[in-house]
Design an enzyme around this catalytic site. Structure first.
Site, short mmCIF file in Angstrom:
data_model
loop_
_atom_site.label_atom_id
_atom_site.label_comp_id
_atom_site.label_asym_id
_atom_site.label_seq_id
_atom_site.Cartn_x
_atom_site.Cartn_y
_atom_site.Cartn_z
N ASN A 101 30.94 45.41 41.19
CA ASN A 101 31.26 45.75 42.57
C ASN A 101 30.26 46.71 43.19
O ASN A 101 30.10 46.74 44.39
CB ASN A 101 32.67 46.33 42.66
N HIS A 156 42.37 40.97 49.05
CA HIS A 156 41.71 41.67 50.16
C HIS A 156 40.18 41.73 50.05
O HIS A 156 39.51 42.19 50.96
CB HIS A 156 42.31 43.06 50.37
N THR A 174 60.36 41.64 43.11
CA THR A 174 60.46 40.60 44.13
C THR A 174 59.07 40.24 44.63
O THR A 174 58.29 41.13 44.99
CB THR A 174 61.34 41.11 45.29
N CYS A 202 32.82 59.37 45.18
CA CYS A 202 32.71 60.60 45.95
C CYS A 202 33.98 61.41 45.76
O CYS A 202 35.06 60.97 46.11
CB CYS A 202 32.55 60.25 47.42
C1 LIG Z 1 38.33 46.13 44.45
C2 LIG Z 1 38.21 45.90 43.01
C3 LIG Z 1 39.28 46.17 42.14
C4 LIG Z 1 40.58 46.75 42.62
O1 LIG Z 1 41.28 45.80 43.38
P1 LIG Z 1 42.58 46.24 44.23
O2 LIG Z 1 43.20 44.91 44.60
O3 LIG Z 1 42.07 46.98 45.41
O4 LIG Z 1 43.47 47.03 43.36
C5 LIG Z 1 39.11 45.91 40.80
N1 LIG Z 1 37.96 45.41 40.33
C6 LIG Z 1 36.91 45.14 41.12
C7 LIG Z 1 35.67 44.59 40.54
C8 LIG Z 1 37.00 45.38 42.48
O5 LIG Z 1 35.95 45.13 43.26
#
Ligand SMILES: *Cc1c(COP(=O)(O)O)cnc(C)c1O
Length: 399
Positions: A152, A202, A238, A325
């Site tokens: 990421n 998301h 749920t 950060c």
């Molecule tokens: C954003 C991300 C997560 C966390 O996902 P959430 O749905 O926000 O908890 C985990 N792993 C990677 C590689 C991500 O980019």
């Protein structure tokens, strides 16, 4: 008109309007609990199952192998802790890359505090794991290998398929966090030889707070959330029906335009990289080719991340640092440390992550604004005491 430029799609993406549209009826007329026996419940159940089919088919999995969760953080916890608890009698050794998301690293640290043993693999300068190092790390008591599909922060793609084959030969569960790549690059659970795979809506133009863990049929994984018998008794609670519906539509849209979108984002990404890497004291982090289509991660000598980001925000550009950060003080991120980037260079790192609605005009604008910001910050730190940026920060928070 909003002239701001959002280039932080690695953190989250805007929800596609088609996704929002599809979700709306499930807050009102079709509000049923998917576990209820009446028609309201059955309608909700049918919608959840449609999403499950879309997501399974995107991964080359079967619907029964998809467990909906509250996101990738929960999916990662589920994979790591679930594999550890279920296989404790067989062994208490796990293997992971050091560039995993905190949602994998923190459960591993928790397990270490309870007496489990974790081997963190080395990575090269681009953040890639060498499958030979995985082979060397495997022991008779190894129960899980976790290596992410795409990083990421620096966008590097990992050789998951090769590592998955080693895991399979050893009869070891293989987990990959594919949150950044599902719906953008081909992700097929059999081609990758993975037993567990995490994803999140998301990051692919779906709603926040919903994700899934793929659990290969027959894998020995304990549940971590106890309660009702939802999700075939694997995850109590749920189902978040509107979010699951949105997740399904987001993945369907992503699969329909995947190739086209990846080609377009790679082109924008490479324009941005080529334009910025030629600046004095600029370094590209992550693999130059084997990287996420929309990911640009650069370090600028003589400028610090926070100042760059505040100055960019002031110019209407929303980006992020490659660093975690904490309350204003910037520690080099675990990823930048793992690739051996010297702390003084890591300190000037920014991540620009392009997405579905970024354009060539956005890239043109970034190629003007980013060099200006870097130059101004360097001039400021060379010429006079570093006051300009904190003042700007104070001014902003006063608005
Ligand atoms: C954003 C991300 C997560 C966390 O996902 P959430 O749905 O926000 O908890 C985990 N792993 C990677 C590689 C991500 O980019």
């Amino acid at each position: 008109m909003d002239t701001r430029i959002y280039v932080d799609h690695g953190a989250t993406t805007p929800t596609d309007p088609r996704v929002v549209e599809a979700m709306l009826p499930f807050f009102t007329e079709q509000f049923g609990n998917a576990s209820s026996i009446h028609q309201f419940g059955q309608d909700a159940r049918a919608a959840v199952d449609r999403s499950r089919e879309v997501i399974a088919s995107a991964l080359g999995a079967s619907p029964a192998e998809i467990v909906f969760t509250s996101g990738a953080t929960e999916a990662d916890n589920f994979a790591v802790l679930g594999a550890a608890w279920a296989n404790e009698a067989r062994g208490r050794h796990l293997i992971a890359s050091p560039v995993e998301h905190h949602a994998v690293l923190e459960p591993l640290r928790f397990l270490q505090s309870r007496g489990f043993d974790v081997t963190y693999l080395p990575v090269d300068r681009d953040g890639r794991v060498d499958p030979d190092d995985v082979r060397a790390a495997i022991r008779p008591d190894t129960v899980l290998i976790s290596v992410m599909h795409a990083n990421n922060e620096i966008g590097t793609l990992e050789p998951v398929a090769e590592i998955g084959r080693l895991a399979r030969e050893g009869g070891i569960l293989m987990h990959t966090d594919a949150t950044q790549s599902v719906g953008l690059l081909p992700v097929h659970v059999d081609a990758l030889s993975v037993d567990l795979l995490s994803m999140s809506a998301h990051k692919r133009y779906g709603p926040k707070g919903v994700g899934a863990l793929y659990v290969r049929k027959g894998s020995n994984v304990a549940r971590i959330q106890h309660g009702g018998s939802h999700e075939r008794n694997r995850r109590a609670g749920t189902e978040n029906v509107p979010a699951i519906v949105g997740f399904g539509v987001a993945i369907r849209i992503a699969m329909e335009c995947m190739h086209e979108e990846a080609v377009r984002l790679r082109r924008l990404r490479d324009r941005l990289i080529q334009g910025l890497v030629r600046l004095d004291g600029a370094h590209l982090n992550g693999h130059p080719v084997e990287r996420l289509p929309g990911n640009v991660n650069l370090s600028f000598e003589g400028a610090d991340s926070e100042s760059i980001l505040l100055a960019l925000d002031f110019q209407g550009v929303a980006a992020s640092s490659g660093s975690a950060c904490t309350s204003g003080s910037l520690e080099p991120s675990h990823v930048l440390s793992a690739i051996g980037l010297p702390p003084e260079i890591a300190a000037g790192t920014i991540r620009l992550t392009l997405g579905r609605w970024n354009t060539d005009e956005d890239v043109d604008q970034l190629l003007t604004v980013v060099p200006e910001v870097i130059e101004n910050l360097r001039a400021a730190s060379a010429g006079r005491p570093r006051r300009a940026v904190p003042q700007r920060a104070a001014q902003r928070s006063g608005r």
